[in-house]
Design a protein around this motif. Sequence first.
Motif, PDB file in Angstrom:
ATOM      1  N   PRO A 166       0.837  -1.209   0.000  1.00  0.00           N
ATOM      2  CA  PRO A 166       0.000   0.000   0.000  1.00  0.00           C
ATOM      3  C   PRO A 166       0.872   1.259   0.000  1.00  0.00           C
ATOM      4  O   PRO A 166       1.926   1.299   0.648  1.00  0.00           O
ATOM      5  N   LEU A 167       0.428   2.268  -0.707  1.00  0.00           N
ATOM      6  CA  LEU A 167       1.204   3.503  -0.789  1.00  0.00           C
ATOM      7  C   LEU A 167       1.374   4.167   0.569  1.00  0.00           C
ATOM      8  O   LEU A 167       2.362   4.865   0.790  1.00  0.00           O
ATOM      9  N   ARG A 168       0.451   3.950   1.478  1.00  0.00           N
ATOM     10  CA  ARG A 168       0.585   4.559   2.805  1.00  0.00           C
ATOM     11  C   ARG A 168       1.814   4.013   3.544  1.00  0.00           C
ATOM     12  O   ARG A 168       2.223   4.573   4.558  1.00  0.00           O
ATOM     13  N   ASN A 169       2.404   2.926   3.038  1.00  0.00           N
ATOM     14  CA  ASN A 169       3.603   2.354   3.654  1.00  0.00           C
ATOM     15  C   ASN A 169       4.892   2.823   2.975  1.00  0.00           C
ATOM     16  O   ASN A 169       5.966   2.333   3.301  1.00  0.00           O
ATOM     17  N   ILE A 170       4.777   3.748   2.032  1.00  0.00           N
ATOM     18  CA  ILE A 170       5.944   4.306   1.351  1.00  0.00           C
ATOM     19  C   ILE A 170       6.006   5.794   1.688  1.00  0.00           C
ATOM     20  O   ILE A 170       5.045   6.517   1.440  1.00  0.00           O
ATOM     21  N   ALA A 171       7.112   6.242   2.262  1.00  0.00           N
ATOM     22  CA  ALA A 171       7.256   7.653   2.606  1.00  0.00           C
ATOM     23  C   ALA A 171       8.157   8.343   1.586  1.00  0.00           C
ATOM     24  O   ALA A 171       9.257   7.871   1.299  1.00  0.00           O
ATOM     25  N   ALA A 172       7.669   9.443   1.031  1.00  0.00           N
ATOM     26  CA  ALA A 172       8.455  10.298   0.150  1.00  0.00           C
ATOM     27  C   ALA A 172       8.437  11.683   0.789  1.00  0.00           C
ATOM     28  O   ALA A 172       7.403  12.344   0.809  1.00  0.00           O
ATOM     29  N   ILE A 173       9.567  12.085   1.344  1.00  0.00           N
ATOM     30  CA  ILE A 173       9.620  13.291   2.160  1.00  0.00           C
ATOM     31  C   ILE A 173      10.530  14.330   1.510  1.00  0.00           C
ATOM     32  O   ILE A 173      11.645  14.018   1.099  1.00  0.00           O
ATOM     33  N   THR A 174      10.031  15.569   1.441  1.00  0.00           N
ATOM     34  CA  THR A 174      10.785  16.679   0.873  1.00  0.00           C
ATOM     35  C   THR A 174      10.877  17.799   1.907  1.00  0.00           C
ATOM     36  O   THR A 174      10.340  17.668   3.011  1.00  0.00           O
ATOM     37  N   PHE A 175      11.512  18.898   1.530  1.00  0.00           N
ATOM     38  CA  PHE A 175      11.634  20.012   2.464  1.00  0.00           C
ATOM     39  C   PHE A 175      10.613  21.115   2.234  1.00  0.00           C
ATOM     40  O   PHE A 175      10.332  21.882   3.139  1.00  0.00           O
ATOM     41  N   THR A 176      10.057  21.202   1.030  1.00  0.00           N
ATOM     42  CA  THR A 176       9.117  22.286   0.744  1.00  0.00           C
ATOM     43  C   THR A 176       7.802  21.740   0.202  1.00  0.00           C
ATOM     44  O   THR A 176       7.759  20.658  -0.391  1.00  0.00           O
ATOM     45  N   ASP A 177       6.748  22.519   0.410  1.00  0.00           N
ATOM     46  CA  ASP A 177       5.437  22.145  -0.142  1.00  0.00           C
ATOM     47  C   ASP A 177       5.500  22.081  -1.665  1.00  0.00           C
ATOM     48  O   ASP A 177       4.895  21.203  -2.280  1.00  0.00           O
ATOM     49  N   LYS A 178       6.250  23.016  -2.267  1.00  0.00           N
ATOM     50  CA  LYS A 178       6.376  23.038  -3.725  1.00  0.00           C
ATOM     51  C   LYS A 178       7.015  21.744  -4.226  1.00  0.00           C
ATOM     52  O   LYS A 178       6.547  21.149  -5.195  1.00  0.00           O
ATOM     53  N   ALA A 179       8.066  21.293  -3.559  1.00  0.00           N
ATOM     54  CA  ALA A 179       8.747  20.063  -3.973  1.00  0.00           C
ATOM     55  C   ALA A 179       7.838  18.849  -3.791  1.00  0.00           C
ATOM     56  O   ALA A 179       7.815  17.947  -4.641  1.00  0.00           O
ATOM     57  N   ALA A 180       7.066  18.814  -2.718  1.00  0.00           N
ATOM     58  CA  ALA A 180       6.136  17.703  -2.497  1.00  0.00           C
ATOM     59  C   ALA A 180       5.068  17.679  -3.588  1.00  0.00           C
ATOM     60  O   ALA A 180       4.720  16.615  -4.107  1.00  0.00           O
ATOM     61  N   SER A 181       4.563  18.849  -3.935  1.00  0.00           N
ATOM     62  CA  SER A 181       3.556  18.940  -4.998  1.00  0.00           C
ATOM     63  C   SER A 181       4.129  18.503  -6.342  1.00  0.00           C
ATOM     64  O   SER A 181       3.474  17.776  -7.100  1.00  0.00           O
ATOM     65  N   GLU A 182       5.353  18.931  -6.643  1.00  0.00           N
ATOM     66  CA  GLU A 182       5.999  18.532  -7.889  1.00  0.00           C
ATOM     67  C   GLU A 182       6.230  17.026  -7.936  1.00  0.00           C
ATOM     68  O   GLU A 182       6.051  16.396  -8.984  1.00  0.00           O
ATOM     69  N   LEU A 183       6.633  16.452  -6.805  1.00  0.00           N
ATOM     70  CA  LEU A 183       6.863  15.014  -6.754  1.00  0.00           C
ATOM     71  C   LEU A 183       5.560  14.263  -7.005  1.00  0.00           C
ATOM     72  O   LEU A 183       5.518  13.312  -7.790  1.00  0.00           O
ATOM     73  N   TYR A 184       4.485  14.693  -6.371  1.00  0.00           N
ATOM     74  CA  TYR A 184       3.174  14.069  -6.574  1.00  0.00           C
ATOM     75  C   TYR A 184       2.784  14.134  -8.054  1.00  0.00           C
ATOM     76  O   TYR A 184       2.378  13.132  -8.648  1.00  0.00           O
ATOM     77  N   THR A 185       2.938  15.309  -8.648  1.00  0.00           N
ATOM     78  CA  THR A 185       2.592  15.508 -10.054  1.00  0.00           C
ATOM     79  C   THR A 185       3.425  14.610 -10.968  1.00  0.00           C
ATOM     80  O   THR A 185       2.905  14.016 -11.918  1.00  0.00           O
ATOM     81  N   LYS A 186       4.710  14.492 -10.679  1.00  0.00           N
ATOM     82  CA  LYS A 186       5.570  13.651 -11.520  1.00  0.00           C
ATOM     83  C   LYS A 186       5.259  12.176 -11.345  1.00  0.00           C
ATOM     84  O   LYS A 186       5.393  11.400 -12.302  1.00  0.00           O
ATOM     85  N   ILE A 187       4.834  11.773 -10.171  1.00  0.00           N
ATOM     86  CA  ILE A 187       4.430  10.370  -9.976  1.00  0.00           C
ATOM     87  C   ILE A 187       3.190  10.081 -10.816  1.00  0.00           C
ATOM     88  O   ILE A 187       3.112   9.049 -11.484  1.00  0.00           O
ATOM     89  N   VAL A 188       2.230  10.991 -10.804  1.00  0.00           N
ATOM     90  CA  VAL A 188       1.038  10.837 -11.634  1.00  0.00           C
ATOM     91  C   VAL A 188       1.442  10.743 -13.107  1.00  0.00           C
ATOM     92  O   VAL A 188       0.943   9.885 -13.851  1.00  0.00           O
ATOM     93  N   LYS A 189       2.356  11.595 -13.532  1.00  0.00           N
ATOM     94  CA  LYS A 189       2.826  11.578 -14.925  1.00  0.00           C
ATOM     95  C   LYS A 189       3.507  10.244 -15.249  1.00  0.00           C
ATOM     96  O   LYS A 189       3.282   9.671 -16.314  1.00  0.00           O
ATOM     97  N   GLN A 190       4.317   9.738 -14.322  1.00  0.00           N
ATOM     98  CA  GLN A 190       4.978   8.443 -14.523  1.00  0.00           C
ATOM     99  C   GLN A 190       3.934   7.331 -14.692  1.00  0.00           C
ATOM    100  O   GLN A 190       4.080   6.462 -15.550  1.00  0.00           O
ATOM    101  N   ILE A 191       2.891   7.372 -13.873  1.00  0.00           N
ATOM    102  CA  ILE A 191       1.822   6.369 -13.961  1.00  0.00           C
ATOM    103  C   ILE A 191       1.146   6.454 -15.323  1.00  0.00           C
ATOM    104  O   ILE A 191       0.946   5.433 -15.992  1.00  0.00           O
ATOM    105  N   ASP A 192       0.787   7.669 -15.730  1.00  0.00           N
ATOM    106  CA  ASP A 192       0.099   7.858 -17.008  1.00  0.00           C
ATOM    107  C   ASP A 192       0.963   7.406 -18.184  1.00  0.00           C
ATOM    108  O   ASP A 192       0.472   6.735 -19.099  1.00  0.00           O
ATOM    109  N   GLU A 193       2.245   7.761 -18.161  1.00  0.00           N
ATOM    110  CA  GLU A 193       3.143   7.357 -19.252  1.00  0.00           C
ATOM    111  C   GLU A 193       3.307   5.845 -19.295  1.00  0.00           C
ATOM    112  O   GLU A 193       3.304   5.244 -20.365  1.00  0.00           O
ATOM    113  N   ARG A 194       3.437   5.247 -18.128  1.00  0.00           N
ATOM    114  CA  ARG A 194       3.609   3.789 -18.072  1.00  0.00           C
ATOM    115  C   ARG A 194       2.341   3.093 -18.557  1.00  0.00           C
ATOM    116  O   ARG A 194       2.406   2.113 -19.300  1.00  0.00           O
ATOM    117  N   ALA A 195       1.185   3.605 -18.170  1.00  0.00           N
ATOM    118  CA  ALA A 195      -0.084   2.986 -18.555  1.00  0.00           C
ATOM    119  C   ALA A 195      -0.357   3.138 -20.051  1.00  0.00           C
ATOM    120  O   ALA A 195      -0.930   2.232 -20.666  1.00  0.00           O
TER     121      ALA A 195
END
Length: 124
Positions: free
Chosen positions: A49-78
């Motif tokens: 489960p994703l709740r068992n994976i921690a991805a930690i950054t220092f800024t809200d902007k970096a966390a938002s960018e990481l989330y967005t890029k993960i979504v993009k990775q999923i879409d590209e892979r799919a």
Amino acid sequence: MVPKTTLTPHQEAALNYSKHISLTANAGSGKTFILSKRYLEIALNENIPLRNIAAITFTDKAASELYTKIVKQIDERASGETDTNILYQLERIRRQLVSASISTIHSFCMDILREYPVEAGLDA
């Protein structure tokens, strides 16, 4: 998507998720790209489960960018995937993203303190 052959040796090493890492590098070096790839590979290959994976950054902007890029990775892979099992896994991961722990260090620590106040010795 950047082909795997264009990754630097350090980026290649960071994709090896058999060890926990702390990734530090200059701006524009591809940290978020590598972390998003690493995150998706863990989610796909380890089937946890994703709740068992921690991805930690220092800024809200970096966390938002990481989330967005993960979504993009999923879409590209799919988009290029024909295996229905992997497509199902990608859809499951995409649904779980809303509860994923992709946050700043401060937010992550606050979540832990809210979940375990007694263990942390916090006064109610």
